[in-house]
Design a protein around this motif. Sequence first.
Motif, PDB file in Angstrom:
ATOM      1  N   LEU A  97      12.335  44.222  26.077  1.00 40.59           N
ATOM      2  CA  LEU A  97      11.522  44.971  25.114  1.00 40.59           C
ATOM      3  C   LEU A  97      11.464  44.122  23.854  1.00 40.59           C
ATOM      4  N   GLY A  98      10.524  43.206  23.812  1.00 38.79           N
ATOM      5  CA  GLY A  98      10.454  42.279  22.684  1.00 38.79           C
ATOM      6  C   GLY A  98      11.672  41.392  22.679  1.00 38.79           C
ATOM      7  N   ASP A  99      12.486  41.497  21.627  1.00 43.56           N
ATOM      8  CA  ASP A  99      13.676  40.649  21.517  1.00 43.56           C
ATOM      9  C   ASP A  99      14.943  41.342  22.026  1.00 43.56           C
ATOM     10  N   ILE A 100      14.777  42.427  22.783  1.00 44.28           N
ATOM     11  CA  ILE A 100      15.897  43.170  23.351  1.00 44.28           C
ATOM     12  C   ILE A 100      15.813  43.113  24.878  1.00 44.28           C
ATOM     13  N   THR A 101      16.941  42.833  25.541  1.00 43.61           N
ATOM     14  CA  THR A 101      17.012  42.877  27.002  1.00 43.61           C
ATOM     15  C   THR A 101      17.787  44.131  27.384  1.00 43.61           C
ATOM     16  N   VAL A 102      17.252  44.892  28.347  1.00 41.03           N
ATOM     17  CA  VAL A 102      17.851  46.151  28.770  1.00 41.03           C
ATOM     18  C   VAL A 102      18.536  45.957  30.125  1.00 41.03           C
ATOM     19  N   TYR A 103      19.799  46.381  30.192  1.00 36.47           N
ATOM     20  CA  TYR A 103      20.592  46.330  31.415  1.00 36.47           C
ATOM     21  C   TYR A 103      20.989  47.754  31.788  1.00 36.47           C
ATOM     22  N   MET A 104      20.959  48.075  33.088  1.00 35.26           N
ATOM     23  CA  MET A 104      21.304  49.425  33.539  1.00 35.26           C
ATOM     24  C   MET A 104      22.087  49.392  34.832  1.00 35.26           C
ATOM     25  N   ALA A 105      22.795  50.487  35.070  1.00 35.82           N
ATOM     26  CA  ALA A 105      23.446  50.756  36.350  1.00 35.82           C
ATOM     27  C   ALA A 105      23.316  52.258  36.598  1.00 35.82           C
ATOM     28  N   PHE A 106      22.999  52.631  37.837  1.00 36.64           N
ATOM     29  CA  PHE A 106      22.747  54.017  38.182  1.00 36.64           C
ATOM     30  C   PHE A 106      23.845  54.561  39.089  1.00 36.64           C
ATOM     31  N   PHE A 107      24.151  55.850  38.916  1.00 34.98           N
ATOM     32  CA  PHE A 107      25.121  56.531  39.766  1.00 34.98           C
ATOM     33  C   PHE A 107      24.715  57.987  39.906  1.00 34.98           C
ATOM     34  N   THR A 108      25.433  58.712  40.766  1.00 36.78           N
ATOM     35  CA  THR A 108      25.175  60.125  40.977  1.00 36.78           C
ATOM     36  C   THR A 108      26.348  60.907  40.413  1.00 36.78           C
ATOM     37  N   ASP A 109      26.040  61.962  39.647  1.00 37.17           N
ATOM     38  CA  ASP A 109      27.120  62.775  39.092  1.00 37.17           C
ATOM     39  C   ASP A 109      27.682  63.707  40.161  1.00 37.17           C
ATOM     40  N   SER A 110      28.612  64.554  39.786  1.00 34.52           N
ATOM     41  CA  SER A 110      29.281  65.449  40.730  1.00 34.52           C
ATOM     42  C   SER A 110      28.337  66.475  41.341  1.00 34.52           C
ATOM     43  N   GLU A 111      27.150  66.657  40.755  1.00 35.14           N
ATOM     44  CA  GLU A 111      26.202  67.669  41.223  1.00 35.14           C
ATOM     45  C   GLU A 111      24.984  67.092  41.916  1.00 35.14           C
ATOM     46  N   GLY A 112      24.982  65.775  42.160  1.00 36.28           N
ATOM     47  CA  GLY A 112      23.869  65.154  42.860  1.00 36.28           C
ATOM     48  C   GLY A 112      22.738  64.670  41.970  1.00 36.28           C
ATOM     49  N   ASN A 113      22.922  64.721  40.652  1.00 39.46           N
ATOM     50  CA  ASN A 113      21.907  64.225  39.726  1.00 39.46           C
ATOM     51  C   ASN A 113      22.062  62.722  39.512  1.00 39.46           C
ATOM     52  N   THR A 114      20.950  62.000  39.452  1.00 40.22           N
ATOM     53  CA  THR A 114      20.989  60.581  39.144  1.00 40.22           C
ATOM     54  C   THR A 114      21.208  60.407  37.653  1.00 40.22           C
ATOM     55  N   VAL A 115      22.139  59.544  37.302  1.00 44.34           N
ATOM     56  CA  VAL A 115      22.521  59.270  35.923  1.00 44.34           C
ATOM     57  C   VAL A 115      22.554  57.761  35.752  1.00 44.34           C
ATOM     58  N   ALA A 116      22.379  57.285  34.524  1.00 38.72           N
ATOM     59  CA  ALA A 116      22.419  55.844  34.275  1.00 38.72           C
ATOM     60  C   ALA A 116      23.211  55.531  33.023  1.00 38.72           C
ATOM     61  N   ILE A 117      23.811  54.340  33.021  1.00 36.33           N
ATOM     62  CA  ILE A 117      24.354  53.773  31.788  1.00 36.33           C
ATOM     63  C   ILE A 117      23.464  52.591  31.449  1.00 36.33           C
ATOM     64  N   GLN A 118      23.247  52.383  30.160  1.00 34.21           N
ATOM     65  CA  GLN A 118      22.366  51.295  29.735  1.00 34.21           C
ATOM     66  C   GLN A 118      22.912  50.595  28.518  1.00 34.21           C
ATOM     67  N   GLU A 119      22.621  49.307  28.452  1.00 37.12           N
ATOM     68  CA  GLU A 119      22.984  48.488  27.303  1.00 37.12           C
ATOM     69  C   GLU A 119      21.728  47.742  26.871  1.00 37.12           C
ATOM     70  N   GLU A 120      21.503  47.733  25.581  1.00 38.72           N
ATOM     71  CA  GLU A 120      20.409  46.949  25.011  1.00 38.72           C
ATOM     72  C   GLU A 120      21.031  45.861  24.159  1.00 38.72           C
ATOM     73  N   ARG A 121      20.741  44.603  24.518  1.00 39.58           N
ATOM     74  CA  ARG A 121      21.320  43.499  23.746  1.00 39.58           C
ATOM     75  C   ARG A 121      20.229  42.508  23.366  1.00 39.58           C
ATOM     76  N   PRO A 122      20.426  41.822  22.273  1.00 46.11           N
ATOM     77  CA  PRO A 122      19.438  40.825  21.842  1.00 46.11           C
ATOM     78  C   PRO A 122      19.198  39.790  22.940  1.00 46.11           C
ATOM     79  N   THR A 123      17.941  39.471  23.167  1.00 49.05           N
ATOM     80  CA  THR A 123      17.582  38.461  24.163  1.00 49.05           C
ATOM     81  C   THR A 123      18.051  37.097  23.671  1.00 49.05           C
ATOM     82  N   GLU A 124      18.674  36.356  24.580  1.00 44.38           N
ATOM     83  CA  GLU A 124      19.198  35.034  24.216  1.00 44.38           C
ATOM     84  C   GLU A 124      18.124  33.987  24.354  1.00 44.38           C
TER      85      GLU A 124
END
Length: 124
Positions: A97-124
Amino acid sequence: MTRLKSVGQVSVRVNDLNRAVQFYRDILELEFVWETNRMAFFMCGDVRLMLSVPEKPEFDHPGSVVYYTVDDVQEAYNELQLKGVEFHGTPHEIGKLGDITVYMAFFTDSEGNTVAIQEERPTE
């Protein structure tokens, strides 16, 4: 027209409230606020998360994906795996996203919902 400024609350459908509270409080370590017999509330930064047992069949459907921002997606991934969270894959670059790179990982919570963690870091 009034402009929308931020997300105030996100509702996540659950089937077993006790199991979901344990997952979000003990595994994800969100700040527990309070609980009723059909709902539990957590804070994640400025956003309130409501876990809710559906009142009617028409409300019993998978919810939207909630993306939790973390400082270090690999570190969070490693910590959550140690707590038994099963991911759908490893953290990976989603895009730039412009000068930001987005990283994610997806998992399922205890109830079957898809959830994600994300990190936005400056593009190198």
